[in-house]
Design an enzyme around this catalytic site. Structure first.
Site, PDB file in Angstrom:
ATOM      1  N   GLY A 140      14.734  10.630  11.234  1.00 35.67           N
ATOM      2  CA  GLY A 140      15.061  11.763  11.014  1.00 35.67           C
ATOM      3  C   GLY A 140      14.411  13.033  11.726  1.00 35.67           C
ATOM      4  O   GLY A 140      14.651  13.814  12.114  1.00 35.67           O
TER       5      GLY A 140
ATOM      6  N   ARG B  11       3.900  -0.540   9.910  1.00 35.31           N
ATOM      7  CA  ARG B  11       3.443   0.824   9.833  1.00 35.31           C
ATOM      8  C   ARG B  11       2.001   1.108   9.208  1.00 35.31           C
ATOM      9  O   ARG B  11       1.290   2.000   9.488  1.00 35.31           O
ATOM     10  CB  ARG B  11       4.224   1.386   8.447  1.00 35.31           C
ATOM     11  CG  ARG B  11       5.690   1.791   8.996  1.00 35.31           C
ATOM     12  CD  ARG B  11       6.170   2.776   7.828  1.00 35.31           C
ATOM     13  NE  ARG B  11       7.524   3.214   8.543  1.00 35.31           N
ATOM     14  CZ  ARG B  11       8.769   3.384   8.033  1.00 35.31           C
ATOM     15  NH1 ARG B  11       8.649   3.135   6.924  1.00 35.31           N
ATOM     16  NH2 ARG B  11       9.677   3.707   8.501  1.00 35.31           N
TER      17      ARG B  11
END
Ligand code: ADP
Ligand code: MG
Length: 393
Positions: free
Chosen positions: A374, A39
């Site tokens: 999500g 990340r």
């Protein structure tokens, strides 16, 4: 109305400006060290561009779930050290993300220098989208950039609330790239194949509802398939089934039929007596009493694989079996390989789905790996993400 890109922002000049970047630096830590820095690496292009343009870069993120408390194990300090290594430049760290100490740390920041703030979620105001907390964050900077796609579906202070305080806002490169690739699923070159798997219909119901009439072919696998099969009166043995979702499953099938789309269910299954890695397995067309379906069968896998070969656009979310155990990984492997081999534009999203793709070494043969589970599911449904809407001017 549109969202400005980072390059457009840079072309207007940012030298000497305090630029607040909401990034997603939510990395796994062990003993105060980053165990997987993907990340951080993904965030580097946006940081590098801003630093090269002479911005005074303020970076903020959440890490884990401290629930509004200061939790020492969830400090971003180790992230500052790892970021410094990756950037090859010093990364100042401030133990606060708002208030006097944050402000004075930022006052000392030179042009082309970077300051990382402490975990935003140490303050309850972050997840509550508290207006005062948003204001306190906004007071630190002149320009706001959101590059945290994974939290763009949440209206938090750092993703939504604070953006309203700025005239100059932009999407970072990571956020921009996610939106560009996921837009292809909303506006596909047809035929669009959507492959949905995973454990539960209830986890993915809104995605099923939105994509059943949208995708030319919706291929269902994973445990989710057994709820569909049971809802249609089929045998599912001891497989994972959600009886309270039968009505929803039938409605999804009806929506596909009304839109003249094809919804595919597995026609064979890999079953075992026990949910264990070494349990003996067999392939069945109908699941007998007492056994558990743990993967799609080989005939289903090759049907779904040939759909992948014929598609022009593919979106995949959710493994087709319990891929974590080798005995039940074949269906996911066959279909993943076909998606990688297909000339279609392919997008894969979801934590477990990405793990499956990486486990198979197929990462560089998929057009886009969406990092925000999500958020990507909400976006492909056509929902507006609060973190993106806040950037529209
Ligand atoms: P993603 O994280 O990609 O969105 P999900 O979290 O929805 O995917 O689903 C992944 C999980 O579904 C995996 O842990 C996998 O083991 C499980 N799963 C897939 N097929 C089955 C099955 N037949 N029975 C039980 N669990 C399954
Ligand atoms: Mg998951």
């Amino acid at each position: 109305m549109g969202v400005k890109s980072l390059d457009d922002l840079l072309s207007e000049g940012v030298r000497g400006q305090r630029v607040f970047v909401r990034a997603d630096l939510n990395v796994p830590l062990r003993d105060q060290a980053v165990t997987d820095d993907s990340r951080l690496r993904a965030s580097l292009p946006t940081f590098r561009k801003l630093l090269a343009a002479g911005a005074r870069l303020i970076v903020a993120s959440h890490l884990g779930r401290p629930k509004g408390q200061r939790v020492a194990a969830l400090s971003l300090r180790p992230v500052a050290a790892q970021l410094a290594k990756l950037l090859g430049t010093g990364v100042a760290f401030c133990e606060e993300c708002v208030g006097e100490s944050a402000r004075s740390a930022i006052d000392e920041l030179g042009d082309g220098r970077i300051q990382l703030l402490e975990n935003l979620r140490f303050h309850a105001g972050e997840e509550r989208n508290d207006p005062d907390f948003s204001k306190a964050l906004a007071a630190l900077a002149d320009i706001y950039v959101n590059d945290a796609f994974g939290t763009a579906h949440r209206a938090h202070a750092s993703t939504e609330g604070m953006a309203a305080h700025f005239d100059r806002v932009a999407a970072g490169d990571l956020l921009d790239s996610e939106l560009r690739h996921l837009r292809v699923i909303r506006e596909p070159i047809r035929p669009l194949l959507v492959i949905l798997g995973g454990a539960k219909v209830s986890d993915k119901l809104s995605v099923l509802e939105a994509l059943a009439p949208h995708a030319d072919v919706l291929a269902i696998g994973g445990a989710m398939a057994y709820t569909f099969i049971a809802a249609n009166g089929g045998a599912t043995g001891n497989s994972l089934v959600e009886p309270d979702r039968f009505g929803d499953a039938l409605a999804v099938q009806r929506a596909a039929r009304d839109a003249e789309r094809r919804l595919l269910l597995p026609s064979d299954h890999l079953v075992a007596d026990r949910f264990e890695a070494d349990a003996p397995t067999r392939v069945v067309a109908e699941i007998p009493e007492g056994v558990i379906g743990l993967d799609i069968g080989p005939a289903t896998a090759s049907r779904y694989a040939s759909e992948a070969a014929n598609a022009r656009t593919i979106f995949w979310n959710g493994p087709l079996g319990v891929f974590e155990m080798e005995a039940f990984a074949a269906g996911t492997r066959t279909v993943a390989t076909a998606v990688a081999d297909s000339p279609a534009t392919s997008v894969v999203g979801g934590g477990d789905s990405l793990a499956a793709i990486h486990q198979l070494g197929l990462g560089n043969r998929i057009d886009h790996l969406s990092t925000g589970g999500g958020a990507s599911l909400e976006y492909v449904q056509g929902l507006k993400l609060p973190g993106v809407a806040a950037l529209e001017r």
